[in-house]
Design a protein around this motif. Sequence first.
Motif, PDB file in Angstrom:
ATOM      1  N   GLY A  74       0.826  -0.873   0.157  1.00  0.00           N
ATOM      2  CA  GLY A  74       0.166  -0.084   0.090  1.00  0.00           C
ATOM      3  C   GLY A  74       0.961   0.888   0.302  1.00  0.00           C
ATOM      4  O   GLY A  74       1.852   1.375   0.248  1.00  0.00           O
ATOM      5  N   VAL A  75       0.167   1.970  -0.531  1.00  0.00           N
ATOM      6  CA  VAL A  75       0.667   3.216  -0.727  1.00  0.00           C
ATOM      7  C   VAL A  75      -0.091   4.326   0.103  1.00  0.00           C
ATOM      8  O   VAL A  75      -1.294   4.295   0.140  1.00  0.00           O
ATOM      9  N   VAL A  76       0.017   5.464   0.684  1.00  0.00           N
ATOM     10  CA  VAL A  76       0.225   7.074   0.729  1.00  0.00           C
ATOM     11  C   VAL A  76       0.122   7.920   0.924  1.00  0.00           C
ATOM     12  O   VAL A  76       1.595   8.048   1.698  1.00  0.00           O
ATOM     13  N   TYR A  77      -0.239   9.108   0.362  1.00  0.00           N
ATOM     14  CA  TYR A  77       0.638  10.103  -0.322  1.00  0.00           C
ATOM     15  C   TYR A  77      -0.863  11.628   0.609  1.00  0.00           C
ATOM     16  O   TYR A  77      -1.656  11.406   1.096  1.00  0.00           O
ATOM     17  N   ARG A  78       0.469  12.389   1.370  1.00  0.00           N
ATOM     18  CA  ARG A  78      -0.494  13.078   2.143  1.00  0.00           C
ATOM     19  C   ARG A  78       0.306  14.673   1.989  1.00  0.00           C
ATOM     20  O   ARG A  78       1.196  15.200   2.036  1.00  0.00           O
ATOM     21  N   SER A  79      -0.878  15.789   1.271  1.00  0.00           N
ATOM     22  CA  SER A  79      -0.294  16.663   0.717  1.00  0.00           C
ATOM     23  C   SER A  79       0.333  17.799   2.486  1.00  0.00           C
ATOM     24  O   SER A  79      -0.138  17.708   2.984  1.00  0.00           O
ATOM     25  N   ARG A  80       1.050  18.747   1.624  1.00  0.00           N
ATOM     26  CA  ARG A  80       1.548  19.407   2.595  1.00  0.00           C
ATOM     27  C   ARG A  80       0.619  20.605   2.952  1.00  0.00           C
ATOM     28  O   ARG A  80       0.011  21.312   1.670  1.00  0.00           O
ATOM     29  N   ILE A  81       0.556  21.170   4.179  1.00  0.00           N
ATOM     30  CA  ILE A  81      -0.475  22.024   4.352  1.00  0.00           C
ATOM     31  C   ILE A  81      -0.124  23.292   4.810  1.00  0.00           C
ATOM     32  O   ILE A  81       1.032  23.515   5.933  1.00  0.00           O
ATOM     33  N   LYS A  82      -0.237  24.523   4.386  1.00  0.00           N
ATOM     34  CA  LYS A  82      -0.034  26.171   4.476  1.00  0.00           C
ATOM     35  C   LYS A  82      -1.134  26.925   5.550  1.00  0.00           C
ATOM     36  O   LYS A  82      -1.920  26.386   5.055  1.00  0.00           O
ATOM     37  N   HIS A  83      -0.386  27.411   6.524  1.00  0.00           N
ATOM     38  CA  HIS A  83      -0.734  28.098   7.641  1.00  0.00           C
ATOM     39  C   HIS A  83       0.180  29.410   7.762  1.00  0.00           C
ATOM     40  O   HIS A  83       0.779  29.648   8.034  1.00  0.00           O
ATOM     41  N   SER A  84      -1.193  30.021   7.225  1.00  0.00           N
ATOM     42  CA  SER A  84      -1.016  31.889   7.585  1.00  0.00           C
ATOM     43  C   SER A  84      -1.888  32.068   9.283  1.00  0.00           C
ATOM     44  O   SER A  84      -2.803  32.113   9.273  1.00  0.00           O
ATOM     45  N   LEU A  85      -1.018  32.609  10.405  1.00  0.00           N
ATOM     46  CA  LEU A  85      -1.449  32.122  11.281  1.00  0.00           C
ATOM     47  C   LEU A  85      -1.365  33.622  12.286  1.00  0.00           C
ATOM     48  O   LEU A  85      -0.357  34.398  12.160  1.00  0.00           O
ATOM     49  N   GLU A  86      -2.581  33.758  12.543  1.00  0.00           N
ATOM     50  CA  GLU A  86      -2.968  35.307  13.377  1.00  0.00           C
ATOM     51  C   GLU A  86      -3.138  35.278  14.678  1.00  0.00           C
ATOM     52  O   GLU A  86      -3.766  34.070  14.652  1.00  0.00           O
ATOM     53  N   ALA A  87      -2.049  36.151  15.472  1.00  0.00           N
ATOM     54  CA  ALA A  87      -2.259  35.711  16.807  1.00  0.00           C
ATOM     55  C   ALA A  87      -2.408  36.466  17.671  1.00  0.00           C
ATOM     56  O   ALA A  87      -1.727  38.177  17.504  1.00  0.00           O
ATOM     57  N   ASP A  88      -2.134  36.570  19.354  1.00  0.00           N
ATOM     58  CA  ASP A  88      -2.048  37.906  19.992  1.00  0.00           C
ATOM     59  C   ASP A  88      -0.819  37.602  20.452  1.00  0.00           C
ATOM     60  O   ASP A  88      -0.568  36.366  21.219  1.00  0.00           O
ATOM     61  N   LEU A  89      -0.517  38.390  20.949  1.00  0.00           N
ATOM     62  CA  LEU A  89       0.702  38.844  21.653  1.00  0.00           C
ATOM     63  C   LEU A  89       0.779  39.604  22.075  1.00  0.00           C
ATOM     64  O   LEU A  89      -0.115  40.919  22.869  1.00  0.00           O
ATOM     65  N   LYS A  90       1.191  39.431  23.554  1.00  0.00           N
ATOM     66  CA  LYS A  90       1.727  40.420  24.980  1.00  0.00           C
ATOM     67  C   LYS A  90       2.848  39.800  25.548  1.00  0.00           C
ATOM     68  O   LYS A  90       4.016  38.840  25.515  1.00  0.00           O
ATOM     69  N   GLY A  91       3.500  41.576  25.564  1.00  0.00           N
ATOM     70  CA  GLY A  91       4.611  41.168  26.437  1.00  0.00           C
ATOM     71  C   GLY A  91       4.133  41.586  28.009  1.00  0.00           C
ATOM     72  O   GLY A  91       4.184  43.151  28.051  1.00  0.00           O
ATOM     73  N   TYR A  92       4.918  40.783  29.116  1.00  0.00           N
ATOM     74  CA  TYR A  92       4.380  41.581  30.258  1.00  0.00           C
ATOM     75  C   TYR A  92       5.891  42.217  30.586  1.00  0.00           C
ATOM     76  O   TYR A  92       6.496  41.304  31.091  1.00  0.00           O
ATOM     77  N   GLY A  93       5.675  42.880  31.044  1.00  0.00           N
ATOM     78  CA  GLY A  93       7.224  44.145  31.974  1.00  0.00           C
ATOM     79  C   GLY A  93       8.302  43.871  30.927  1.00  0.00           C
ATOM     80  O   GLY A  93       9.133  44.275  30.658  1.00  0.00           O
ATOM     81  N   THR A  94       7.722  44.291  29.568  1.00  0.00           N
ATOM     82  CA  THR A  94       8.681  44.029  27.919  1.00  0.00           C
ATOM     83  C   THR A  94       9.021  45.630  27.595  1.00  0.00           C
ATOM     84  O   THR A  94       9.838  45.502  27.553  1.00  0.00           O
ATOM     85  N   LYS A  95       8.767  46.572  28.563  1.00  0.00           N
ATOM     86  CA  LYS A  95       8.861  48.036  28.057  1.00  0.00           C
ATOM     87  C   LYS A  95       9.768  48.702  28.127  1.00  0.00           C
ATOM     88  O   LYS A  95       9.881  48.749  29.694  1.00  0.00           O
ATOM     89  N   SER A  96      10.703  49.199  27.337  1.00  0.00           N
ATOM     90  CA  SER A  96      12.072  49.384  27.235  1.00  0.00           C
ATOM     91  C   SER A  96      12.243  50.835  28.806  1.00  0.00           C
ATOM     92  O   SER A  96      11.034  51.608  28.708  1.00  0.00           O
ATOM     93  N   PRO A  97      12.536  50.692  29.486  1.00  0.00           N
ATOM     94  CA  PRO A  97      13.055  52.355  30.124  1.00  0.00           C
ATOM     95  C   PRO A  97      12.878  53.357  29.414  1.00  0.00           C
ATOM     96  O   PRO A  97      12.187  54.782  29.494  1.00  0.00           O
ATOM     97  N   ALA A  98      13.379  53.434  28.579  1.00  0.00           N
ATOM     98  CA  ALA A  98      13.888  54.456  27.535  1.00  0.00           C
ATOM     99  C   ALA A  98      12.831  54.471  26.197  1.00  0.00           C
ATOM    100  O   ALA A  98      12.708  55.533  25.104  1.00  0.00           O
TER     101      ALA A  98
END
Length: 426
Positions: free
Chosen positions: A220-244
Amino acid sequence: MNKNFLALGLAAALLAPQVAGAEGFAINEWSAEGVAMGGARMFAEDDAANVAYNPASITKVKGEVMKSSYTYLSPHGNYKLYDSNNDEIKGEPTHNKVHAGWAVGTYYVRQINDKEWFGIGAFPRFAMVSEFERNSKASTNAFFSKLNGVSVTPTYAHKFDKKWSAAVGAEINYVGLELQKNLVIPTAGVNGTTQIEGESYALGWNAAANYAFDDKNEIGVVYRSRIKHSLEADLKGYGTKSPASTLGGSNDVFGNAYGVVTLPDSWDIGYNHKFDKKTRLELKATRTNWSTYDALNVYFDKSLIGIPGKVESSPSAKNWSDGWRYAIGLEHNLSDKYAVMAGFAFDESSIPHDGGDFMVPTGLRRTYSIGARYNDKKQTVAVALGWMDVGTLDFAGHPEKGDAYSSAHAYDSFTKIASISYQRKF
């Protein structure tokens, strides 16, 4: 046709829980019988999980069946970190935090007539979860990484004659990604934590064919195609803001993130030999084109440290190589109701030195497994246990991108596996 059973099967498949696999990426644990045979289960008789292992083999299902499978994976591992002088960094935690995952599969197959079958499954092809101490130097690369994944695969199969059968199907692939790490930039006075969390749906397809030489030998032979994801995400930075930073407000930053990832296509090639009515042997080789995973570049719509033009992206080259997985599985029927199974699988490592990280810190893998099955005319119950011996992996750190080490060595890693499946005939 029993419309109530069909509706129940479709709903069960489509509403299957999201999953998180153990440290790894590709998931092969789609049923207890499959776990027991090392993933070499392309030619099983009357098994709805054929939707996942080999769609062309759903023609071996008689009537109408539904199946659910639950596989527990518990990863354990150790690591060492080294500085730019190749000296080991002391005082570090030396192991991961055990964060077990589940691989859940739900399948439904119905024989339409002597020539045609319909099947649908919901199971994970790609998933992982890894976690490390938040106060470790490894945390500047990643201290929590999780990829939830599920593929829903409606499938049509046709049996042309006693020798040939084939199938074609669509794949609706879901991924949910969460990445957390510490962002430390001493020159900017930054010592915070970042979190990226998002999800994506994408489409793929698969095709399969079986050929029986005689009553004892089949390929037997099985082929599965590649899948392209375009990801949209939430960004959170805790305590990352520079004093400058010239921006006011708290030290936290909130925004959006974007990225594109291509999940690889793959080929399965299998051989089945029946010694007699009680015992059969399967061999399977899987080629996965991991070279599609060339980078994990994430772009932000604002600066993580609050200074325009600074830390507005997280580029990460992967450049994985294509790899093979080899498996052998043995199934022996003790009687009409009881069977035992055993398997072994070997996975090559596709991760190069410059493309490794603490998201997937695994080398080559050897999996040893055993299992047992009970069945009567209406139902089947199977259980399996497995032990995955994970090889060492050496990979580079990238201090210029914020890693607090120059290289890492993962070793003495293993994953414990336990699985149970239940199938019902209607």
